[in-house]
Design a protein around this motif. Structure first.
Motif, PDB file in Angstrom:
ATOM      1  N   ILE A 655      -2.988  -2.097   5.860  1.00 48.97           N
ATOM      2  CA  ILE A 655      -1.770  -2.044   6.672  1.00 48.97           C
ATOM      3  C   ILE A 655      -0.797  -3.044   6.061  1.00 48.97           C
ATOM      4  CG2 ILE A 655      -0.820  -2.157   8.989  1.00 48.97           C
ATOM      5  CD1 ILE A 655      -3.090  -0.139   8.636  1.00 48.97           C
ATOM      6  N   PHE A 656       0.277  -2.546   5.481  1.00 46.39           N
ATOM      7  CA  PHE A 656       1.202  -3.388   4.725  1.00 46.39           C
ATOM      8  C   PHE A 656       2.544  -3.468   5.442  1.00 46.39           C
ATOM      9  CE2 PHE A 656       4.248  -4.425   1.417  1.00 46.39           C
ATOM     10  CZ  PHE A 656       3.588  -5.392   0.659  1.00 46.39           C
ATOM     11  N   LEU A 657       2.932  -4.710   5.803  1.00 46.29           N
ATOM     12  CA  LEU A 657       4.236  -4.934   6.409  1.00 46.29           C
ATOM     13  C   LEU A 657       5.151  -5.731   5.490  1.00 46.29           C
ATOM     14  CD1 LEU A 657       2.249  -4.416   8.916  1.00 46.29           C
ATOM     15  CD2 LEU A 657       3.948  -5.698  10.243  1.00 46.29           C
ATOM     16  N   GLY A 658       4.564  -6.470   4.556  1.00 46.33           N
ATOM     17  CA  GLY A 658       5.331  -7.324   3.659  1.00 46.33           C
ATOM     18  C   GLY A 658       5.002  -8.780   3.890  1.00 46.33           C
ATOM     19  N   GLY A 659       5.202  -9.583   2.863  1.00 48.87           N
ATOM     20  CA  GLY A 659       4.897 -10.993   2.952  1.00 48.87           C
ATOM     21  C   GLY A 659       3.730 -11.354   2.039  1.00 48.87           C
ATOM     22  N   LYS A 660       3.516 -12.649   1.795  1.00 46.94           N
ATOM     23  CA  LYS A 660       2.518 -13.078   0.819  1.00 46.94           C
ATOM     24  C   LYS A 660       1.095 -12.732   1.257  1.00 46.94           C
ATOM     25  CE  LYS A 660       1.970 -17.817   2.544  1.00 46.94           C
ATOM     26  NZ  LYS A 660       1.944 -19.256   2.153  1.00 46.94           N
ATOM     27  N   ASP A 661       0.798 -12.797   2.567  1.00 46.15           N
ATOM     28  CA  ASP A 661      -0.550 -12.450   3.019  1.00 46.15           C
ATOM     29  C   ASP A 661      -0.834 -10.964   2.840  1.00 46.15           C
ATOM     30  OD1 ASP A 661      -0.883 -15.072   3.697  1.00 46.15           O
ATOM     31  OD2 ASP A 661      -0.625 -14.796   5.845  1.00 46.15           O
ATOM     32  N   ASP A 662       0.149 -10.143   3.114  1.00 43.70           N
ATOM     33  CA  ASP A 662      -0.038  -8.698   2.917  1.00 43.70           C
ATOM     34  C   ASP A 662      -0.177  -8.357   1.441  1.00 43.70           C
ATOM     35  OD1 ASP A 662       0.295  -8.630   5.619  1.00 43.70           O
ATOM     36  OD2 ASP A 662       1.682  -6.941   5.627  1.00 43.70           O
ATOM     37  N   ARG A 663       0.552  -9.067   0.602  1.00 39.65           N
ATOM     38  CA  ARG A 663       0.420  -8.814  -0.848  1.00 39.65           C
ATOM     39  C   ARG A 663      -0.971  -9.215  -1.329  1.00 39.65           C
ATOM     40  NH1 ARG A 663       5.847 -10.824  -0.661  1.00 39.65           N
ATOM     41  NH2 ARG A 663       5.183 -12.933  -1.256  1.00 39.65           N
ATOM     42  N   LEU A 680      -8.764   4.582  -1.225  1.00 35.80           N
ATOM     43  CA  LEU A 680      -7.820   3.590  -0.714  1.00 35.80           C
ATOM     44  C   LEU A 680      -6.589   4.268  -0.138  1.00 35.80           C
ATOM     45  CD1 LEU A 680      -6.825   0.676  -0.315  1.00 35.80           C
ATOM     46  CD2 LEU A 680      -5.950   0.748  -2.668  1.00 35.80           C
ATOM     47  N   THR A 681      -6.240   3.872   1.074  1.00 36.02           N
ATOM     48  CA  THR A 681      -5.023   4.347   1.718  1.00 36.02           C
ATOM     49  C   THR A 681      -4.152   3.141   2.047  1.00 36.02           C
ATOM     50  OG1 THR A 681      -6.184   6.232   2.706  1.00 36.02           O
ATOM     51  CG2 THR A 681      -4.068   5.597   3.682  1.00 36.02           C
ATOM     52  N   VAL A 682      -2.913   3.165   1.576  1.00 36.34           N
ATOM     53  CA  VAL A 682      -1.958   2.084   1.850  1.00 36.34           C
ATOM     54  C   VAL A 682      -0.929   2.609   2.839  1.00 36.34           C
ATOM     55  CG1 VAL A 682      -0.258   0.511   0.882  1.00 36.34           C
ATOM     56  CG2 VAL A 682      -2.298   1.098  -0.431  1.00 36.34           C
ATOM     57  N   ILE A 683      -0.873   1.951   3.993  1.00 39.34           N
ATOM     58  CA  ILE A 683       0.064   2.364   5.055  1.00 39.34           C
ATOM     59  C   ILE A 683       1.164   1.313   5.125  1.00 39.34           C
ATOM     60  CG2 ILE A 683       0.306   2.868   7.507  1.00 39.34           C
ATOM     61  CD1 ILE A 683      -2.728   3.480   7.485  1.00 39.34           C
ATOM     62  N   HIS A 684       2.327   1.698   4.640  1.00 37.75           N
ATOM     63  CA  HIS A 684       3.464   0.781   4.600  1.00 37.75           C
ATOM     64  C   HIS A 684       4.327   1.011   5.838  1.00 37.75           C
ATOM     65  CE1 HIS A 684       7.197  -0.816   2.232  1.00 37.75           C
ATOM     66  NE2 HIS A 684       6.790  -1.640   3.184  1.00 37.75           N
ATOM     67  N   LEU A 685       4.288   0.057   6.746  1.00 34.32           N
ATOM     68  CA  LEU A 685       5.085   0.131   7.968  1.00 34.32           C
ATOM     69  C   LEU A 685       6.418  -0.572   7.728  1.00 34.32           C
ATOM     70  CD1 LEU A 685       2.362  -0.663  10.672  1.00 34.32           C
ATOM     71  CD2 LEU A 685       3.173   1.568   9.892  1.00 34.32           C
ATOM     72  N   LYS A 686       7.501   0.209   7.800  1.00 28.87           N
ATOM     73  CA  LYS A 686       8.825  -0.342   7.538  1.00 28.87           C
ATOM     74  C   LYS A 686       9.627  -0.365   8.830  1.00 28.87           C
ATOM     75  CE  LYS A 686      10.816   0.715   3.685  1.00 28.87           C
ATOM     76  NZ  LYS A 686      11.483   1.445   2.586  1.00 28.87           N
ATOM     77  N   ALA A 687      10.534  -1.347   8.892  1.00 27.87           N
ATOM     78  CA  ALA A 687      11.407  -1.443  10.060  1.00 27.87           C
ATOM     79  C   ALA A 687      12.412  -0.300  10.033  1.00 27.87           C
ATOM     80  CB  ALA A 687      12.124  -2.776  10.072  1.00 27.87           C
ATOM     81  N   GLN A 688      12.626   0.314  11.192  1.00 31.12           N
ATOM     82  CA  GLN A 688      13.494   1.480  11.259  1.00 31.12           C
ATOM     83  C   GLN A 688      14.956   1.077  11.136  1.00 31.12           C
ATOM     84  OE1 GLN A 688      13.660   3.839  14.995  1.00 31.12           O
ATOM     85  NE2 GLN A 688      12.764   5.487  13.765  1.00 31.12           N
ATOM     86  N   GLY A 689      15.721   1.899  10.491  1.00 31.81           N
ATOM     87  CA  GLY A 689      17.154   1.669  10.402  1.00 31.81           C
ATOM     88  C   GLY A 689      17.489   0.533   9.470  1.00 31.81           C
ATOM     89  N   HIS A 740     -11.163   5.427   8.875  1.00 35.61           N
ATOM     90  CA  HIS A 740     -11.509   4.524   7.779  1.00 35.61           C
ATOM     91  C   HIS A 740     -12.700   3.655   8.164  1.00 35.61           C
ATOM     92  CE1 HIS A 740      -7.694   5.697   5.941  1.00 35.61           C
ATOM     93  NE2 HIS A 740      -7.128   5.492   7.134  1.00 35.61           N
ATOM     94  N   HIS A 741     -13.403   3.189   7.106  1.00 35.40           N
ATOM     95  CA  HIS A 741     -14.553   2.312   7.317  1.00 35.40           C
ATOM     96  C   HIS A 741     -14.155   0.841   7.328  1.00 35.40           C
ATOM     97  CE1 HIS A 741     -16.252   5.998   5.325  1.00 35.40           C
ATOM     98  NE2 HIS A 741     -17.024   5.930   6.407  1.00 35.40           N
ATOM     99  N   LEU A 742     -13.162   0.483   6.524  1.00 36.63           N
ATOM    100  CA  LEU A 742     -12.708  -0.901   6.415  1.00 36.63           C
ATOM    101  C   LEU A 742     -11.186  -0.925   6.416  1.00 36.63           C
ATOM    102  CD1 LEU A 742     -13.187  -3.976   5.824  1.00 36.63           C
ATOM    103  CD2 LEU A 742     -13.160  -3.388   3.386  1.00 36.63           C
ATOM    104  N   ILE A 743     -10.615  -1.797   7.247  1.00 33.14           N
ATOM    105  CA  ILE A 743      -9.164  -1.973   7.298  1.00 33.14           C
ATOM    106  C   ILE A 743      -8.858  -3.414   6.892  1.00 33.14           C
ATOM    107  CG2 ILE A 743      -7.125  -1.967   8.779  1.00 33.14           C
ATOM    108  CD1 ILE A 743      -8.468   0.143  10.485  1.00 33.14           C
ATOM    109  N   ILE A 744      -7.950  -3.554   5.954  1.00 33.36           N
ATOM    110  CA  ILE A 744      -7.557  -4.876   5.452  1.00 33.36           C
ATOM    111  C   ILE A 744      -6.101  -5.120   5.819  1.00 33.36           C
ATOM    112  CG2 ILE A 744      -7.411  -6.380   3.433  1.00 33.36           C
ATOM    113  CD1 ILE A 744      -9.449  -4.621   2.036  1.00 33.36           C
ATOM    114  N   VAL A 745      -5.828  -6.277   6.431  1.00 31.79           N
ATOM    115  CA  VAL A 745      -4.458  -6.630   6.817  1.00 31.79           C
ATOM    116  C   VAL A 745      -4.199  -8.076   6.422  1.00 31.79           C
ATOM    117  CG1 VAL A 745      -4.451  -5.016   8.763  1.00 31.79           C
ATOM    118  CG2 VAL A 745      -5.101  -7.400   9.134  1.00 31.79           C
TER     119      VAL A 745
END
Length: 797
Positions: A655-663, A680-689, A740-745
């Motif tokens: 689950i990727f939102l951005g920032g050094k921890d997500d990277r 591997l599935t990368v889910i990039h959650l972006k702010a709307q608008g 998924h079996h493992l989720i990394i955030v």
């Protein structure tokens, strides 16, 4: 009743003491006094009533003083001393200041009763201290600790003897010479219980300085006991020589050696037999504990038969094997009562006997003792400062060690009170020496806390994180184990990385065991000490066997080193961080403190000590850290071969939102996904608008750089989703996590993005961050495991 007192000049003075018989124990009650209006008796004439009132006042005043003194960094001992000074003969018990009004509840008779009860607790404290001692550590101590331990006692002692001889006059009596010898040895000792208590209070027990201090104190304390007994025998020899009986000293020496042999060859085998009679994991039978306590209660009488100095009779506790099951059972059963009730009463009772108004600085004997004490302190400080410095110990550590080894405490207070009660030292000398001990107990903790900070070694430490490691480079991990279920969860996580010889793993496994029934923490390398026996042997063997099997299943791709750290739970972060720094670790894996039942329907355990440890590691770790939250249902996978056969694809989502921890989290997931068995599935959650424009441009560029190869990789599923706020993020994640079996955030501590807006109010575990806390909540019920990643927090000098 007549009593004889000895002055500093060796003159015997006769004093009269009035005792009331029979003693009054229990009062008829306050109601009886009020109804009958009794005038002949006072309710505080009864010992039981007075004792309960004394306890109440003592604990109330002690806590009040400690509320103030702890802000200055002073230990509880100073608050107890201050309470005793106020309630004792210096203020409330002083007839010249308050007349008889101050002695209502703290008369000399009542202090004697309080002192007798608390003295029993002091002896119990010494007994439990010897139970927790492991004399085998003396053999394991290095040359550095051995030299410092010996010289920090012998050098001050010799300087004190020379000073005493220089100051002595020709007409000194034998009693005065014996007193000077005893006090010189007392000034020179390094008390292991005092040093241990100081290190526990400062929370540096298992630091490098703490381990060195304990080794030095243990060596010095045992040497002090030997010297004290030698001094006792010499004094007896002098007295017997004056009485034309020259064999008394030799006979006493023989009796003391007989006592030591009985402890070694009778009591010790008996204790070991008790251990053998206790099934593994079962509690110790009560009859064994009662037998040991009876032996302790009889030890003063036993010591008198063998002419042993009474303060050394609790040494019989050395016969009890330290650690579980026997030593820990004794400590857990009695330590709380002894440290929480008896010791505060003992310190306060000792201080109540002190009369500071009797200090007479014009007394030549007092001046001589002050000079001898000063010389010994300076020599001891110089030895414990200079020797470590020449042994390549850092300057700050050497200075802190010098203050630690010069600290005084409850052992010295007990010895001085014993000497004063037996009329060995006068009241004015007792008051002066008591004041010196109080000063030496108050100042070192403040100075050591200012000088020594264990976490300073991580300041400016080089970058150690996953992003700095190349994919074809060895990745060094540190996995922490508390309980058996942690072994399975961490091996499952390591298996998901599918290590190969081209992308190897080095895993340092640290088994964390709570320190019980022993005073000194231990750190064991199982490769170096294959035959080492520790008190939780079967548990540690299971950990070693499991990870050795994991290493064999991934031969030439994984290297495993297993360690065991036995220390207090509040100080385990020092063991973890030290090992991570020594092994150049890039990533620490910590188990989450909460565990669910196998079916995931209920919480099985919620260990707050583990949670506190995790939070401390997040703050001080010299590398990146991850908290592993186990799935609500175990995956039943034991090694990489089984997983490849049982699951065609092991699915990981980031689950990727951005920032050094997500990277950092995404980089770790990329490394795991190099094997074809991992999806591997990368889910990039972006702010709307236009909300995304609030992000810093540099941070946005870094995010795009780490996502670039993901978007163009046909083996990675990239999902981009725009969300307005936290509730929409929660709704979206709930719909896909069970795939998924493992989720990394990433943790993203104290960062609230537009994508997580509104979640902070509902966050329960700050150490998981907002997204991690959401996925670990009871609202998300799934079989997936969760790994929350925090990138190394660079410290700046």
């Amino acid at each position: 009743m007549a009593q004889f007192n000895t002055t500093d000049s060796g003159i015997m003075v006769k004093q009269s003491i009035c005792l009331k018989f029979p003693p009054k124990i229990n009062s008829p009650g306050l109601f009886e006094f009020m109804v009958n209006n009794a005038r002949n008796d006072q309710i505080l004439d009864y010992i039981g009533t007075t004792f309960h009132l004394q306890m109440t006042v003592i604990f109330a005043l002690t806590q009040s003083f400690h509320f103030i003194f702890r802000l200055l960094g002073m230990p509880m001992l100073i608050s107890q001393i201050a309470t005793g000074i106020i309630l004792g003969q210096t203020i409330l018990g002083n007839e010249m200041l308050l007349g008889d009004h101050g002695k209502i509840a703290f008369s000399k008779d009542s202090i004697q009763v309080l002192g007798t009860i608390s003295a029993f607790g002091y002896m119990f404290f010494l007994f439990l201290t010897t139970v927790k001692m492991d004399l085998n550590l003396i053999k394991k101590a290095g040359k550095k600790a051995l030299c410092i331990g010996l010289l920090c006692v012998l050098a001050p002692l010799l300087s004190g003897i020379l000073t005493s001889i220089t100051l002595s006059s020709k007409g000194e009596s034998l009693n005065v010479k014996n007193k000077n010898m005893f006090l010189t040895i007392l000034y020179s000792i390094s008390s292991f219980p005092v040093v241990h208590c100081l290190l526990v209070d400062l929370k540096i027990l298992n630091s490098e300085l703490g381990r060195l201090s304990l080794s030095v104190a243990l060596i010095g304390d045992n040497l002090s006991v030997i010297l004290m007994n030698i001094g006792y025998l010499i004094s007896i020899s002098f007295e017997s020589s004056a009485g034309n009986n020259k064999m008394v000293g030799l006979i006493d020496f023989g009796l003391i050696m007989c006592f030591v042999l009985i402890v070694i060859f009778v009591f010790r085998p008996a204790m070991q037999w008790m251990v053998r009679q206790t099934p593994e994991g079962a509690p110790v039978r009560s009859i064994f504990l009662y037998a040991i306590i009876v032996l302790f209660l009889l030890s003063p009488k036993l010591g008198s038969w063998f002419h042993l100095f009474i303060l050394f009779t609790p040494l019989i506790g050395l016969a009890v094997p330290d650690g579980p099951p026997l030593g820990s059972a004794l400590v857990e059963k009695f330590e709380f009562v002894v440290n929480g009730l008896f010791l505060p009463l003992f310190v306060t009772a000792c201080a109540m006997r002190v009369d500071l108004t009797k200090l007479n600085f014009s007394n030549p004997s007092l001046k001589n003792q002050a000079l001898i004490n000063f010389v010994i302190t300076m020599v001891k400080f110089g030895v414990t400062l200079g020797l470590p410095f020449f042994c390549d110990v850092p300057k700050r550590d050497s200075l802190a060690l010098a203050f630690i080894m010069n600290t005084k405490g409850i052992v010295e207070l007990g010895a001085l009170s014993f000497l004063n009660d037996n009329q060995f030292i006068s009241d004015d000398l007792f008051a002066f020496l008591f004041l010196i001990v109080a000063i030496m107990a108050a100042i070192p903790p403040i100075l050591v806390k200012f000088i020594y900070d264990p976490s300073r070694k991580y300041v400016g430490y080089q970058e150690r994180n996953i992003m700095r490691c190349k994919f074809n480079e060895e990745l060094r991990l540190l996995a922490c184990i508390h309980i058996p279920s942690n072994v399975t969860n961490i091996i499952n996580l390591l298996n998901s990385s599918c290590p190969t010889s081209d992308s190897p793993l080095t895993v340092d496994v640290l088994h964390l065991v709570k320190l019980t029934g022993r005073a000194t923490p231990l750190f064991i390398s199982h490769k170096k000490h294959r035959n080492t026996t520790i008190f939780n042997k079967s548990y540690s063997e299971n950990v070693v066997l499991a990870f050795n099997q994991f290493e064999r299943d991934n031969w030439e791709a994984v290297e495993v080193n297993v360690f065991t750290a036995i220390s207090p739970p509040t100080l385990m972060q020092e063991d973890i961080c030290n090992l991570a720094m020594d092994k150049h670790t890039s990533f620490i894996i910590l188990p989450f403190h909460r565990r669910w039942s196998i079916d995931g329907s209920r919480i099985e355990s919620d260990d707050q000590a583990v949670r506190s440890l995790n939070c401390n590691i997040m703050k001080t770790a010299p590398c990146s850290v991850g908290i592993l939250v186990e799935g609500r249902r175990h995956l039943r996978r034991t090694n990489s071969k089984d997983s490849a056969g049982s699951l065609s694809v092991y699915s990981i989502a980031v689950i990727f939102l951005g920032g050094k921890d997500d990277r950092e989290a995404l980089t770790l997931a990329k490394r795991f996904s190099q094997d074809a068995r991992v999806s591997l599935t990368v889910i990039h959650l972006k702010a709307q608008g236009n909300l995304a424009s609030v992000l810093a441009s540099v941070d946005t560029m870094l995010n795009e750089a780490v996502l670039e190869d993901v978007k163009d990789n046909e083996y990675v599923s990239y999902i981009e989703k725009e969300v307005r706020d936290g509730p929409e993020t929660s709704l979206f994640l709930r719909s896909m996590v069970n795939e998924h079996h493992l989720i990394i955030v990433g943790r993203q501590c104290d960062v609230e993005n537009p994508q997580t807006e509104g979640l902070k109010e509902w966050s329960e575990f700050q150490e998981l961050g907002l997204t991690g806390d959401l996925l670990a909540s009871t609202d998300f019920t799934g079989a997936y495991s969760l790994l929350v990643v925090q990138q190394q927090q660079q410290k700046i000098r």
